[in-house]
Design an enzyme around this catalytic site. Structure first.
Site, PDB file in Angstrom:
ATOM      1  N   ARG A 205      10.547  -6.292   6.257  1.00  0.00           N
ATOM      2  CA  ARG A 205      10.460  -4.892   5.811  1.00  0.00           C
ATOM      3  C   ARG A 205      11.327  -3.981   6.690  1.00  0.00           C
ATOM      4  NH1 ARG A 205       4.699  -2.087   4.983  1.00  0.00           N
ATOM      5  NH2 ARG A 205       4.408  -2.593   7.181  1.00  0.00           N
TER       6      ARG A 205
ATOM      7  N   ARG B 192      10.016  -1.272  12.175  1.00  0.00           N
ATOM      8  CA  ARG B 192       8.926  -0.759  13.011  1.00  0.00           C
ATOM      9  C   ARG B 192       8.534  -1.761  14.097  1.00  0.00           C
ATOM     10  NH1 ARG B 192       4.669   1.131   8.550  1.00  0.00           N
ATOM     11  NH2 ARG B 192       3.329   0.286  10.151  1.00  0.00           N
TER      12      ARG B 192
ATOM     13  N   LYS C 233       0.824  -1.212   0.000  1.00  0.00           N
ATOM     14  CA  LYS C 233       0.000   0.000   0.000  1.00  0.00           C
ATOM     15  C   LYS C 233       0.863   1.269   0.000  1.00  0.00           C
ATOM     16  CE  LYS C 233      -2.326  -0.005   3.783  1.00  0.00           C
ATOM     17  NZ  LYS C 233      -2.034   1.055   4.743  1.00  0.00           N
TER      18      LYS C 233
ATOM     19  N   ARG D 166      -2.174  -7.324  13.788  1.00  0.00           N
ATOM     20  CA  ARG D 166      -2.648  -6.311  12.838  1.00  0.00           C
ATOM     21  C   ARG D 166      -3.377  -6.955  11.665  1.00  0.00           C
ATOM     22  NH1 ARG D 166       2.399  -3.623  11.120  1.00  0.00           N
ATOM     23  NH2 ARG D 166       1.288  -1.864  10.260  1.00  0.00           N
TER      24      ARG D 166
ATOM     25  N   ARG E 176     -10.573   2.720   8.723  1.00  0.00           N
ATOM     26  CA  ARG E 176     -10.361   1.322   9.059  1.00  0.00           C
ATOM     27  C   ARG E 176     -11.621   0.687   9.632  1.00  0.00           C
ATOM     28  NH1 ARG E 176      -4.472   2.171   9.729  1.00  0.00           N
ATOM     29  NH2 ARG E 176      -3.399   0.235  10.236  1.00  0.00           N
TER      30      ARG E 176
HETATM   31  P1  AMP Z   1      -0.399   1.901   9.945  1.00  0.00           P
HETATM   32  O1  AMP Z   1       0.954   2.465   9.674  1.00  0.00           O
HETATM   33  O2  AMP Z   1      -1.460   2.476   9.041  1.00  0.00           O
HETATM   34  O3  AMP Z   1      -0.432   0.411   9.965  1.00  0.00           O
HETATM   35  O4  AMP Z   1      -0.803   2.390  11.412  1.00  0.00           O
HETATM   36  C1  AMP Z   1      -0.021   2.057  12.537  1.00  0.00           C
HETATM   37  C2  AMP Z   1      -0.889   1.980  13.771  1.00  0.00           C
HETATM   38  O5  AMP Z   1      -1.527   3.255  14.012  1.00  0.00           O
HETATM   39  C3  AMP Z   1      -2.036   0.994  13.699  1.00  0.00           C
HETATM   40  O6  AMP Z   1      -1.627  -0.319  14.023  1.00  0.00           O
HETATM   41  C4  AMP Z   1      -3.008   1.580  14.704  1.00  0.00           C
HETATM   42  O7  AMP Z   1      -2.587   1.315  16.030  1.00  0.00           O
HETATM   43  C5  AMP Z   1      -2.863   3.063  14.473  1.00  0.00           C
HETATM   44  N1  AMP Z   1      -3.799   3.551  13.420  1.00  0.00           N
HETATM   45  C6  AMP Z   1      -3.460   4.083  12.223  1.00  0.00           C
HETATM   46  N2  AMP Z   1      -4.552   4.429  11.507  1.00  0.00           N
HETATM   47  C7  AMP Z   1      -5.612   4.081  12.272  1.00  0.00           C
HETATM   48  C8  AMP Z   1      -7.023   4.166  12.075  1.00  0.00           C
HETATM   49  N3  AMP Z   1      -7.558   4.647  10.941  1.00  0.00           N
HETATM   50  N4  AMP Z   1      -7.832   3.728  13.085  1.00  0.00           N
HETATM   51  C9  AMP Z   1      -7.306   3.253  14.232  1.00  0.00           C
HETATM   52  N5  AMP Z   1      -5.992   3.116  14.460  1.00  0.00           N
HETATM   53  C10 AMP Z   1      -5.141   3.544  13.497  1.00  0.00           C
END
Ligand code: AMP
Length: 210
Positions: free
Chosen positions: A126, A152, A13, A163, A87
């Site tokens: 990654r 990360r 993505k 996740r 989400r």
């Molecule tokens: P990502 O990099 O998009 O995977 O986001 C990293 C973390 O941020 C996720 O595992 C969530 O803990 C939090 N997070 C990011 N975007 C959202 C969202 N739209 N709703 C809830 N938690 C989020």
């Protein structure tokens, strides 16, 4: 052009988002990046920090507030690409409302489909170069020797599985939501990044960049 890019963590993505943003000259708005920036700046509520590091979802109102402010910034005037948001269906509903209030609407929702086993491998290998933000894969797209690599916390195997579970539970409701609205296009996310890009462009009915 207002786009939503959906895909499990590690579905490619981020890579596709960069290409699309360049193509349309629009910013990539990633709630994950915004939350990580707040974490780094020390401004993130500690209870959200614990949720993030464990791979859970922070409350809807926290991310909706971030988006509400971000889409009014001047660089978002021509459009934007949402990555990692919405989400949940309540987030999607709130987004629809935020856009309607501004007489704007979503143009397309792209879902990158990648089998779960492949995603597990991608995220575990990654790495991101801290200086450039460039994403690498230790096996398939190795970083240059001078890269400052970051793995990360939420790309560790246990957090990845959590996740992915959260992602699957989320899309179970979100995909039909956007499908009913006629906005959803599913794109096969397996293959070289450029091949996936061609499919994404096809799903957006635009000609591939030369
Ligand atoms: P990502 O990099 O998009 O995977 O986001 C990293 C973390 O941020 C996720 O595992 C969530 O803990 C939090 N997070 C990011 N975007 C959202 C969202 N739209 N709703 C809830 N938690 C989020």
């Amino acid at each position: 052009m207002i786009l939503i890019l959906l895909g499990a963590p590690g579905s490619g993505k981020g890579t596709q988002a960069q290409v699309l943003c360049k193509k349309y000259t629009i910013p990539q708005i990633s709630t994950g990046d915004m939350l990580r920036a707040a974490k780094k700046a020390g401004t993130l509520d500690p209870k959200y920090l614990a949720i993030m590091d464990a791979g859970g979802l922070v409350p809807d109102e926290a991310v909706i507030g971030l988006i509400d402010r971000r889409i009014d910034e001047s660089d978002a005037a021509p459009g934007f690409l949402l990555d990692g948001f919405p989400r949940t269906v309540p987030q999607a509903e709130a987004l629809g409302q935020l856009l309607a209030n501004r007489n704007r609407k979503i143009d397309r929702v792209i879902q990158l489909d990648v089998p779960r086993a492949m995603i597990e491998e991608r995220t575990i290998y990654r790495r991101t170069d801290k200086r450039s933000g460039q994403i690498y894969h230790l096996k398939y797209n190795p970083p240059p020797s001078d890269a400052e690599l970051d793995h990360r916390a939420d790309d560790q195997p246990e957090a990845v599985n959590k996740r992915l579970d959260a992602y699957e539970a989320m899309t179970a409701a979100l995909l039909p939501y956007y499908e009913k609205m006629g906005l959803l296009r599913r794109v096969e996310g397996v293959g070289k990044p450029e091949e996936v890009t061609q499919r994404v462009f096809a799903a957006l009915d635009i000609q591939a960049a030369k």
